[in-house]
Design an enzyme around this catalytic site. Structure first.
Site, short mmCIF file in Angstrom:
data_model
loop_
_atom_site.label_atom_id
_atom_site.label_comp_id
_atom_site.label_asym_id
_atom_site.label_seq_id
_atom_site.Cartn_x
_atom_site.Cartn_y
_atom_site.Cartn_z
N HIS A 80 8.63 -5.37 -1.46
CA HIS A 80 7.95 -6.46 -2.03
C HIS A 80 7.03 -5.67 -3.19
O HIS A 80 6.13 -6.53 -3.53
CB HIS A 80 6.88 -6.99 -0.90
CG HIS A 80 7.74 -7.86 -0.20
ND1 HIS A 80 7.35 -8.43 1.02
CD2 HIS A 80 9.06 -8.69 -0.26
CE1 HIS A 80 8.08 -9.02 1.83
NE2 HIS A 80 9.23 -9.32 1.05
N ASP A 133 1.08 -1.17 -0.11
CA ASP A 133 0.06 -0.14 -0.04
C ASP A 133 0.78 1.38 -0.12
O ASP A 133 2.20 1.11 0.22
CB ASP A 133 -0.91 -0.16 1.13
CG ASP A 133 -0.16 -0.04 2.65
OD1 ASP A 133 0.54 1.06 2.82
OD2 ASP A 133 -0.52 -0.93 3.47
N ASN A 178 4.87 -4.68 17.90
CA ASN A 178 3.97 -5.48 17.34
C ASN A 178 2.56 -5.85 18.52
O ASN A 178 2.86 -5.86 19.49
CB ASN A 178 4.58 -6.78 17.11
CG ASN A 178 4.10 -7.81 15.83
OD1 ASN A 178 3.71 -7.06 14.90
ND2 ASN A 178 3.92 -8.87 16.12
N ALA A 189 -0.22 -0.79 16.84
CA ALA A 189 0.50 0.14 16.22
C ALA A 189 0.12 1.64 16.33
O ALA A 189 0.94 2.57 16.27
CB ALA A 189 1.13 -0.16 14.65
#
Ligand code: BJW
Length: 231
Positions: free
Chosen positions: A108, A93, A200, A218
């Site tokens: 990625h 995104d 996390n 987060a």
């Protein structure tokens, strides 16, 4: 220890509160297909229509999502940090950029980019690919999502490893530590003598490699941590 060079790694967890699904939290399936089946070159060769539909849907979800306070905080850090900083994201995104973050690297690939297999051009793309649009440069119908699938080499690995080798702080946010090479970055940072911090929701596969792990969403942990660093 003085902090000058920071490398931050983000994963799907940072965008979860923006409504984008993570990969491994739920059943890891899309329309009953394991994600590994659609996110591979073999899967694409076997059933291109299925894979194009998967990414058409992901593209639409990205466009509909809004950044959350975690993305905003990292953009604030990027804007105010005078030292070196590299924000490596596994996410496809564009939520980091939409908040104004500049020093972002998509290892990625990007959901809003498509790649022509015929002429090698890349295009910003917000529409669909399943209807077989022609490449705007060469006119061939040969465009695929500009995504790094399993078995393919992630983008800019040399630049990433170089930045990690020189960093004094490595921070991992919202990633399960299940996918390599990103899962190995923390060990590289340890070898470089950097301090390592994980933010996390739950302990990840690599938690034991970090100097410190903070657990929580987060949208809370990242603004808190950025506040500490900027102050
Ligand atoms: C929250 C939260 C909240 C939730 N707040 N947190 C055997 C051993 C070792 C390696 C291999 C092996 N067999 C094959 C490999 C290599 C393979 C691999 O790692 N496979 C594993 C399955 C074992 N890797 C590759 O093939 C890579 N290429 C490669 O290795 O090339 C060779 C090479 C060699 C040497 C150097 C360099 C290269 C390519 C990997 C491509 C990954 N592609 C995908 C799909 C494409 C993108 C897309 O479609 O979106 O990338 S897979 C998928 O996983 C996606 C993600 O980027 C990636 C990582 O997932 P992520 O981000 O960690 O998400 P989740 O869902 O796993 O975790 C979310 C976390 O957030 C959880 O911990 C939650 O708790 C947390 N969370 N809500 C904070 N609100």
């Amino acid at each position: 220890m003085n902090t000058n060079n920071i490398v931050i790694l983000t994963g799907a967890g940072i965008s979860a509160e923006s409504g984008l699904k993570t990969f491994r939290a739920e059943d890891g399936l899309w329309e009953n297909h394991p994600v590994e089946e659609v996110a591979t070159p073999e899967g694409f060769a076997r059933d291109p229509d299925l894979v194009q539909r998967f990414y058409d849907e992901r593209r639409a979800n990205i466009l509909a999502a809004q950044p959350n306070p975690a993305h905003e905080a990292l953009a604030r850090l990027d804007a105010s940090w005078d030292g070196e900083l590299l924000l490596v994201t596994q996410n496809i995104d564009d939520l980091h950029e939409r908040c104004g973050a500049k020093r972002v690297l998509h290892m990625h690939g990007e959901g809003l980019s498509v790649w022509c297999q015929s002429c090698d051009a890349r295009h910003y793309w917000t529409g669909t690919l399943r209807d077989g649009p022609a490449c705007p440069v060469c006119g061939e119908v040969a465009m695929r999502p500009d995504i790094v699938w399993f078995g393919e080499m992630p983008y800019e690995m040399e630049r990433i490893f170089e930045a990690i080798s020189r960093c004094d702080l490595f921070v991992s946010i919202g990633t399960s530590g299940a996918v390599y090479p990103a899962a190995g970055f923390v060990q590289e940072a340890n070898r470089a003598g950097a301090r390592t911090l994980e933010l996390n929701l739950e302990r990840s596969a690599g938690s034991h490699f970090f100097d410190e792990t903070r657990l929580g969403p987060a949208s809370e942990l990242v603004p808190e941590w950025v506040g500490e660093v900027i102050d």
